[in-house]
Design an enzyme around this catalytic site. Sequence first.
Site, short mmCIF file in Angstrom:
data_model
loop_
_atom_site.label_atom_id
_atom_site.label_comp_id
_atom_site.label_asym_id
_atom_site.label_seq_id
_atom_site.Cartn_x
_atom_site.Cartn_y
_atom_site.Cartn_z
N THR A 1 0.55 -1.34 0.22
CA THR A 1 0.44 0.27 0.27
C THR A 1 0.51 1.26 -0.11
O THR A 1 1.57 1.48 0.34
CB THR A 1 -1.07 0.18 1.21
OG1 THR A 1 -1.60 1.10 1.61
CG2 THR A 1 -0.11 -0.24 2.45
N TYR B 1 -2.04 0.09 10.13
CA TYR B 1 -2.14 -0.72 8.61
C TYR B 1 -1.39 -0.53 7.76
O TYR B 1 -0.59 -1.42 7.16
CB TYR B 1 -3.55 0.40 8.09
CG TYR B 1 -3.21 -0.26 6.65
CD1 TYR B 1 -4.20 -1.76 6.69
CD2 TYR B 1 -3.45 0.84 4.68
CE1 TYR B 1 -3.87 -2.06 5.11
CE2 TYR B 1 -3.24 0.31 3.80
CZ TYR B 1 -3.98 -0.83 4.20
OH TYR B 1 -4.25 -1.32 2.21
#
Length: 336
Positions: A125, A149
């Site tokens: 990501t 995350y």
Amino acid sequence: MTSAALRPFSVLVTGGAGYIGSHAVLALLDAGWQVSVLDNLVTGFRWAVDPRARFHEGDIADEVLVARILAEDGIGAILHFAGSVVVPESVADPLKYYRNNTANSRSLIESAVRGGVRHFIFSSTAATYGTPDSIPVREDMPTVPINPYGMSKLMTEAMLKDVAAAHPINYGALRYFNVAGADPQGRTGQSTAGATHLIKVAVEAALGRRPEVAIFGTDFETPDGTGVRDYIHVSDLADAHLHVLDTLIADPARSHVLNCGYGRGFSVLEVLDSVDRLAGSSIVRRMEPRRAGDPAALIADNSRILATTPWRPRLADLDTIVAHALAWERTLAARA
Ligand code: UD1
């Protein structure tokens, strides 16, 4: 389309019942790959898995199950999508993210090495960069995640790097920017309830499935003051995985960390305008303060993936992304 008989092995897709994974399954099948899916159906949907794929319900950390799938299905490559993806939830419950995205990935990678899997593609990501010093962001810029995350994904990238140096496996870590849209043929799309991502939220509002859209911050240093993101069509992203797989097979000695984005950004207001234009709606817009941890602008430098693979964007148009998201939302609304 290539015949499945020409493919050297089958591909295992973890999280293949989820949003991005179900699009990758379609892309692989359409390109003639034999595909197995492993998904625990916590956030995914059994119906989202194309019936041409072999489906296994279970957990990526179940080493006995994974060993059996790798052996029985003749798996030579893993595309690993399974994981948790909500940034604010990762702040509230970090251990969930370090379990689902880091510890369970460690287990899957170990199973892959033990099972003789040669190629591994990981859903990473742009959140690994944190707040970049400058945009567009290159892969060699510092990775300083600002939420669990991003850190949970960066830790898995680190494991893959070390594992690829020690064992006969190579990997692609694909750093996704903002994934949106749906299969142009309407076969799958983003279906999880309670979405927080802008385009999904906006098309729900356009169809009257939520009353309004909050705009998180209007005082950023961007042309219109709202956050700018590099939105990439989910089918282009799925296609990128196919090209990265071919690249990993062609040169097993090399691994790749690659941004997946288009290299241009749109503001929140531009996204809402596009949705209103295409849906004929006028979404109620509520100005709110900035959301914690949101950078002003995040745009990919995609020159590395363009130089490393033959992948080329085919759906790099905001209105196309929004139109496909809208079409899928209408399908979901009709089912409800
Ligand atoms: C984040 C991650 C991204 C990750 C994705 C996974 C960061 C910087 N980015 O994307 O890497 O892949 O989550 O879940 O951590 N917005 C509104 N109103 C809304 C929703 C969003 O104004 O209701 C704005 C946001 O402030 C932002 C933009 O729209 O400027 C996009 O937000 P969102 O779709 O939530 O994705 P990111 O937070 O950019």
